[in-house]
Write an enzyme that holds these catalytic residues in place. Structure first.
Site, PDB file in Angstrom:
ATOM      1  N   LYS A  13       0.825  -1.228   0.000  1.00 29.94           N
ATOM      2  CA  LYS A  13       0.000   0.000   0.000  1.00 29.94           C
ATOM      3  C   LYS A  13       0.847   1.262   0.000  1.00 29.94           C
ATOM      4  O   LYS A  13       0.609   2.167  -0.783  1.00 29.94           O
ATOM      5  CB  LYS A  13      -0.843   0.085   1.283  1.00 29.94           C
ATOM      6  N   ARG A  87      -9.870   1.748   8.558  1.00 31.30           N
ATOM      7  CA  ARG A  87      -9.408   0.396   8.821  1.00 31.30           C
ATOM      8  C   ARG A  87     -10.464  -0.427   9.531  1.00 31.30           C
ATOM      9  O   ARG A  87     -10.216  -1.584   9.857  1.00 31.30           O
ATOM     10  CB  ARG A  87      -8.185   0.467   9.723  1.00 31.30           C
ATOM     11  N   ARG A 126      11.473  -6.056   4.811  1.00 29.51           N
ATOM     12  CA  ARG A 126      11.186  -4.656   4.516  1.00 29.51           C
ATOM     13  C   ARG A 126      12.096  -3.704   5.317  1.00 29.51           C
ATOM     14  O   ARG A 126      12.337  -3.899   6.489  1.00 29.51           O
ATOM     15  CB  ARG A 126       9.726  -4.346   4.854  1.00 29.51           C
ATOM     16  N   ARG A 159      11.006  -1.467  10.669  1.00 33.69           N
ATOM     17  CA  ARG A 159       9.954  -1.046  11.586  1.00 33.69           C
ATOM     18  C   ARG A 159       9.847  -1.986  12.767  1.00 33.69           C
ATOM     19  O   ARG A 159       9.960  -3.194  12.611  1.00 33.69           O
ATOM     20  CB  ARG A 159       8.624  -0.996  10.831  1.00 33.69           C
ATOM     21  N   ARG A 170      -1.136  -8.226  13.233  1.00 29.84           N
ATOM     22  CA  ARG A 170      -1.659  -7.244  12.276  1.00 29.84           C
ATOM     23  C   ARG A 170      -2.529  -7.919  11.223  1.00 29.84           C
ATOM     24  O   ARG A 170      -3.541  -7.373  10.782  1.00 29.84           O
ATOM     25  CB  ARG A 170      -0.508  -6.466  11.633  1.00 29.84           C
TER      26      ARG A 170
HETATM   27  P1  ADP Z   1       0.594  -1.756   7.719  1.00 27.50           P
HETATM   28  O1  ADP Z   1      -0.570  -1.565   6.821  1.00 27.50           O
HETATM   29  O2  ADP Z   1       1.793  -2.314   7.040  1.00 27.50           O
HETATM   30  O3  ADP Z   1       0.261  -2.502   8.986  1.00 27.50           O
HETATM   31  P2  ADP Z   1       0.558   1.080   8.515  1.00 27.50           P
HETATM   32  O4  ADP Z   1       1.743   1.949   8.476  1.00 27.50           O
HETATM   33  O5  ADP Z   1      -0.590   1.433   7.632  1.00 27.50           O
HETATM   34  O6  ADP Z   1       1.127  -0.366   8.223  1.00 27.50           O
HETATM   35  O7  ADP Z   1       0.005   0.997  10.026  1.00 27.50           O
HETATM   36  C1  ADP Z   1       0.847   0.680  11.105  1.00 27.50           C
HETATM   37  C2  ADP Z   1       0.076   0.677  12.428  1.00 27.50           C
HETATM   38  O8  ADP Z   1      -0.477   1.973  12.669  1.00 27.50           O
HETATM   39  C3  ADP Z   1      -1.114  -0.276  12.532  1.00 27.50           C
HETATM   40  O9  ADP Z   1      -0.717  -1.586  12.877  1.00 27.50           O
HETATM   41  C4  ADP Z   1      -1.946   0.401  13.629  1.00 27.50           C
HETATM   42  O10 ADP Z   1      -1.421   0.151  14.916  1.00 27.50           O
HETATM   43  C5  ADP Z   1      -1.762   1.871  13.337  1.00 27.50           C
HETATM   44  N1  ADP Z   1      -2.793   2.411  12.427  1.00 27.50           N
HETATM   45  C6  ADP Z   1      -2.586   2.847  11.154  1.00 27.50           C
HETATM   46  N2  ADP Z   1      -3.747   3.276  10.596  1.00 27.50           N
HETATM   47  C7  ADP Z   1      -4.707   3.108  11.545  1.00 27.50           C
HETATM   48  C8  ADP Z   1      -6.111   3.346  11.590  1.00 27.50           C
HETATM   49  N3  ADP Z   1      -6.790   3.851  10.537  1.00 27.50           N
HETATM   50  N4  ADP Z   1      -6.772   3.041  12.724  1.00 27.50           N
HETATM   51  C9  ADP Z   1      -6.142   2.548  13.792  1.00 27.50           C
HETATM   52  N5  ADP Z   1      -4.818   2.291  13.829  1.00 27.50           N
HETATM   53  C10 ADP Z   1      -4.091   2.559  12.722  1.00 27.50           C
END
Ligand code: ADP
Ligand code: ZN
Length: 218
Positions: A13, A87, A126, A159, A170
């Site tokens: 993404k 999400r 990654r 990360r 996740r």
């Molecule tokens: P990935 O999709 O690879 O897990 P992201 O960078 O999009 O990585 O998100 C990392 C973390 O940030 C998630 O595991 C969550 O803890 C938090 N997070 C991101 N976006 C949201 C959201 N819309 N609502 C709640 N938590 C979020």
């Protein structure tokens, strides 16, 4: 134009969001990047969200919704790409309502998908640049110089949440909460599913085939 990009962790993404934003001149809203920045500078929000990120859990909706609302107000005249938001269904409803207040709506909700085994392989390899956000893969898309960002020369980091137990958590969160967005956006007639296997160029081409013709590149 308002586009939501969603898909399991590691599906690519972030990489595609960057390519799309540049190509179609969209403002990119990356919730994960925003949250990691808050943590990095140890702001009051950063301190509240840190443990959720570490464990791979969703940050509470009230914090998320407030961050998005401010962004929407500041960017009401712009075309937006949402990466990593919404999400869950509650966030999707709140986005729909906030947009409606501004006389706007979601035009496309694009879901990227690949198999779980592929996800774990990708995430364990990654690396990312905390300065410009560029994402690398040690096996398939390494930086020119080991451990250093091609774009800005910063040192690359892994990360905290890219370790196997957190990756699995996740994925569980994705499957139990985020996947429900599929039905939600299908009903709004904006849903498109995209095969996220292959190279980043191949995936990008698949997305462009959907968006070309709808978005002006200028
Ligand atoms: P990935 O999709 O690879 O897990 P992201 O960078 O999009 O990585 O998100 C990392 C973390 O940030 C998630 O595991 C969550 O803890 C938090 N997070 C991101 N976006 C949201 C959201 N819309 N609502 C709640 N938590 C979020
Ligand atoms: Zn960089």
């Amino acid at each position: 134009m308002r586009i939501v990009l969603f898909g399991p962790p590691g599906v690519g993404k972030g990489t595609q969001a960057e390519l799309l934003a540049n190509h179609f001149h969209l403002v990119k809203f990356s919730m994960g990047d925003l949250l990691r920045q808050e943590v990095a500078v140890s702001s009051s929000i950063g301190r509240r969200v840190e443990s959720y990120l570490k464990q791979g859990n969703l940050v509470p909706d009230d914090i998320i919704v407030e961050l998005v609302y401010n962004f929407l107000l500041e960017n009401r005249e712009r075309d937006i790409l949402f990466d990593g938001f919404p999400r869950n269904l509650n966030q999707a409803h709140s986005l729909e309502q906030n947009l409606a207040q501004l006389g706007q709506k979601i035009d496309f909700a694009l879901e990227l998908y690949i198999a779980d085994e592929e996800i774990i392989k990708r995430l364990q390899n990654r690396l990312y640049c905390s300065s410009c956000g560029r994402i690398y893969n040690c096996l398939t898309d390494p930086p020119k110089k080991k451990g250093i960002c091609d774009v800005c020369g910063q040192e690359l980091i892994k990360r905290d949440d890219d370790e196997e137990p957190v990756i699995r958590r996740r994925l569980d969160v994705y499957n139990s909460q985020t996947r429900l967005l599929t039905e939600y956006y299908k009903e709004l007639n904006v849903y498109k599913r995209i095969d996220a296997s292959g190279s980043k160029e191949q995936i990008f081409k698949r997305i462009c085939e959907i968006l070309d013709g709808y978005i002006d590149k200028e």
